[in-house]
Every structure is written in structure tokens, then in C-alpha cells.
Write an enzyme that holds these catalytic residues in place. Sequence first.
Site, PDB file in Angstrom:
ATOM      1  N   LYS A   1      13.003  -4.915  -0.013  1.00  9.56           N
ATOM      2  CA  LYS A   1      14.290  -5.282  -0.612  1.00  9.56           C
ATOM      3  C   LYS A   1      14.497  -4.456  -1.890  1.00  9.56           C
ATOM      4  O   LYS A   1      13.857  -3.437  -2.067  1.00  9.56           O
ATOM      5  CB  LYS A   1      14.325  -6.791  -0.890  1.00  9.56           C
TER       6      LYS A   1
ATOM      7  N   ASP B   1      16.819 -14.070   1.291  1.00 10.55           N
ATOM      8  CA  ASP B   1      17.004 -13.693  -0.113  1.00 10.55           C
ATOM      9  C   ASP B   1      16.624 -14.827  -1.064  1.00 10.55           C
ATOM     10  O   ASP B   1      16.558 -14.626  -2.281  1.00 10.55           O
ATOM     11  CB  ASP B   1      18.463 -13.279  -0.356  1.00 10.55           C
TER      12      ASP B   1
ATOM     13  N   GLY C   1      21.976  -2.186  -0.369  1.00 10.78           N
ATOM     14  CA  GLY C   1      21.532  -1.885   0.993  1.00 10.78           C
ATOM     15  C   GLY C   1      22.612  -2.206   2.014  1.00 10.78           C
ATOM     16  O   GLY C   1      22.793  -1.487   3.003  1.00 10.78           O
TER      17      GLY C   1
HETATM   18  C1  S3P Z   1      22.474  -8.838   4.286  1.00 10.78           C
HETATM   19  C2  S3P Z   1      21.382  -8.895   5.122  1.00 10.78           C
HETATM   20  C3  S3P Z   1      20.003  -9.079   4.631  1.00 10.78           C
HETATM   21  C4  S3P Z   1      19.982  -9.591   3.202  1.00 10.78           C
HETATM   22  C5  S3P Z   1      20.941  -8.852   2.310  1.00 10.78           C
HETATM   23  C6  S3P Z   1      22.362  -9.005   2.825  1.00 10.78           C
HETATM   24  C7  S3P Z   1      23.810  -8.610   4.879  1.00 10.78           C
HETATM   25  O1  S3P Z   1      19.332  -7.835   4.683  1.00 10.78           O
HETATM   26  O2  S3P Z   1      18.677  -9.490   2.670  1.00 10.78           O
HETATM   27  O3  S3P Z   1      20.889  -9.341   0.986  1.00 10.78           O
HETATM   28  O4  S3P Z   1      24.836  -8.841   4.202  1.00 10.78           O
HETATM   29  O5  S3P Z   1      23.869  -8.217   6.059  1.00 10.78           O
HETATM   30  P1  S3P Z   1      18.604  -7.292   6.038  1.00 10.78           P
HETATM   31  O6  S3P Z   1      19.623  -7.103   7.080  1.00 10.78           O
HETATM   32  O7  S3P Z   1      17.967  -5.983   5.625  1.00 10.78           O
HETATM   33  O8  S3P Z   1      17.582  -8.296   6.395  1.00 10.78           O
END
Ligand code: S3P
Length: 430
Positions: free
Chosen positions: A340, A313, A93
Site C-alpha cells: 500500500k 484499509d 494507486g
Molecule cells: C481501492 C481498492 C483497494 C484499496 C484502495 C482503494 C479502490 O486497493 O486498498 O484504498 O478504490 O478500488 P486494491 O485494489 O489494491 O486492493
Amino acid sequence: MERVVRRPAKLAGMVTPPGDKSISHRSLMLNSIAAGEAYVSGLGRGEDVVSTIRCLESLGATIEEAGLNSVRIQGLGSTMQEPEDILNAGNSGTSMRLLGGLVAGQDFLSVLTGDASLRSRPMGRVVQPLRAMGARISGRHGDTLAPLAISGGGLNGIEYTMPVASAQVKSALLLAGLSASGPTVLHQPALSRDHTERMMRAMGATVEEDGLTLTLDPASLRPIDVVIPSDISSAAFWLVAACCHPDADVTVAGVGINPSRTGILEALEAMGADVVLESQREEGGEPVADLRVRSCQLTRTEIGGDMIPRLLDEVPVLAVAACFAEGTTVIRDAQELRIKESDRLAATASLLTALGARVEEQADGLVIHGSGRLHRARVSSHGDHRLAMTMAVAGLAGDGDVTIEGAESASVSYPTFWEHLDSLTGASSN
Ligand code: S3P
């Protein structure tokens, strides 16, 4: 791959988890759009980071091996090259959303896709504000799901109130804002990890912070060498395993303790954990420490509100800690976990139930009645790296064998996880 994990007589030793995944992505992306050469060391080598490297190479950046966990990046300056083919973010993501912001600022067409899990995760949260900045974006399902086709360039800065405290959304907009015609102003509902802001500042950009409001002026970045600390989200598995195991003394070395990430330490401390921060130091602009953890009796806690983005996380593994705590632990305001790599609230509740825990799934969290034990079961990782490792922790601390199907997914963020487990349990000689 299937792994069977059982409680060893003793859990002891020292491990250094891979470089922080969030900082790894950012150091690669930001240096790719800086004018010149940079070295990044301590890079996490999980599959997610490899996805980012492949995509950046397709956009014209040169990223070469430069020794153990180190790369040399030849940045392109603010103008990248149109990719000849689709960019594949795999399971990541962070790669998709941040690269979405990056290519929104580029005057060409990019198409971003990912694996089945990523193609089912919401992209409207970046599509909407990037469109407001002037990017032309289309995607599946009313432009909310990947693949996303992005025709970038000619962006204007916007003032935007973020509906969720997401570091990925924030970072996507900051990346786009670098090449916008005016300032980008973001109002955050709560603090999320701030690695992007820190690194952009270190590379010469102005990112002002006024409470939860960020203002970025358009900027060209200068390259910087980055030394990446170990990932606290990976360290969390050993912290919880050592707290819950009856005879444990584990040191997790070189862990990043940026305050926007240390919710797990505060939650464990509130539960009475014995975690000592040794050799605190600063490396590459981020605070770092060795974390020494010993067995202890945990007690219940309540977690919610602004704390959630600071331990997002780590919620699944914290739920294992709650199973070994005295009393009932309540986790709320964590609805983001449903979108997630898997629905982590539903999956954590069902996995822990399979292991004999008393867990109630709520719309936005979990209620866990601590019993001090978990029993044997065969479980699935749901293809989610953090759930595979959470189940391993349940096996290390519980009474019976935990057989984990899909154990290989740990390598999405922690390719050496099983080796480190063997070293702490004495199953290997290193
Ligand atoms: C992350 C932000 C988080 C986290 C992901 C890593 C990042 O997600 O859960 O594992 O590196 O910016 P979200 O921005 O969707 O909350």
C-alpha cells in the site's frame, strides 16, 4: 506538520467524513467517458481525488465547481483526447491503476506517473492483463513500475483469472473492457469493493455476476448524477477511537455501508463493540447509515480470508482496537498491506511497538496482545495518510501524548481530519 494528540476527558459529538474516495474516483472517471453532463455531489476532496480530476482534465474532460463539494462534469463520450503531457496520479494507486485501464482503451499515447511511493508500487498486476487485451505498455523495472507509457486502442475482451482480490485491478479491466471488441470475463478470488460494477450498471452497461465471475459487454455509458456517501474507511478512525476511549459517544453521519466495505463493522461487532446503525437509507444506489458508537470493553478476534478485502484499509486502525481488547487478536491473509502507500504491516507493528504494545509481525498479518493501554511516543506517519490517522486514534485512546510527524499526510484522503478531531475532543467550538 507535527501534531500532538492526547486523550480528552470526553470524546463526543457528530462528524461527517468526506465523500467515499473509491466512489469519488469512479464517479469522475465514468462520467468523463459518458456522453453528456452530470453532477456529482458529496465528492471527497482529498489529494488523491484531486489527482484524478487533474488527469481527467488533461484527457479532455471538463470538470467545474458546482457548489460545496459538488462538480459538474461534461463527459466526452467514449473518445478522449491525447494528453499533451505526463499524467500525474500523485500518491493515488486508484488513480493510476483505474486510469491505466481507461487510457488503454484510447487510441493514443498516455504516460502515467506518481510520487515516490506510487512509483514503487506494483503495476504488473494491471500491465499484464491490459497487454493481453491488446494495449502496448512499457514501464520501468521490466514494465512493472511507473512511469508507464500506454499506447491504447483496438482492445479485445479477455477471460482472466485474477491472482489477487483487488478492486483496482478489477476496475481497470472493466474500464478497458468498455471499449473492447468482445466481452470481458473476470474470475475473482474473493469479493472486493463493487462500486465500479454498480455504477457501470446504473450508467447502462451490462455487468453480469455469477458467483465471483463478472462478465462485461462493451458499452457506451450515459451520464448519471451521483450523491456520494461518507467514506467508511475514514469513519473507521472515529469508530475505533470511540470504542477504545473510556467516555465516548460519537456519531459518524451519512456513512456508506455497501456490504463489500463493511468488514470493519463486522470485526468490531465480533469484538463486542457498541455500534448502532441509525437512519438506514439508500442514497444514489448505495446503502447509507449514521453510525453511533459508545465506549465499551473490546475482546479479541481473528480476521482473515475473504474478510480481508472487505476491511483492507482499516487493518492498521483495527490493530489499535486490538491493543485495547482483552486477549490476543490475530490478523492473517493480509499480505496485500505490504504494497500500500507504505508497508502497512511492518509500519503498524513498529508504530504500535513504539507506543508500548506487544505486537508480532507475521509474513501475512499481525498478532496483537491486548493490554488496554498505549503510552506516549514520538512517531512518524511514514508519509501514509492512514497511518497518520491511526496514530491519532492511538493518542485519543492511550495514556500519553502521541506526537505525530508528517501529520499532514491525512489530507490525502481526509483533509478535514484534524478539524474533526478538534471538534470531537472539544478543542474547537464547532
Ligand atoms: C481501492 C481498492 C483497494 C484499496 C484502495 C482503494 C479502490 O486497493 O486498498 O484504498 O478504490 O478500488 P486494491 O485494489 O489494491 O486492493
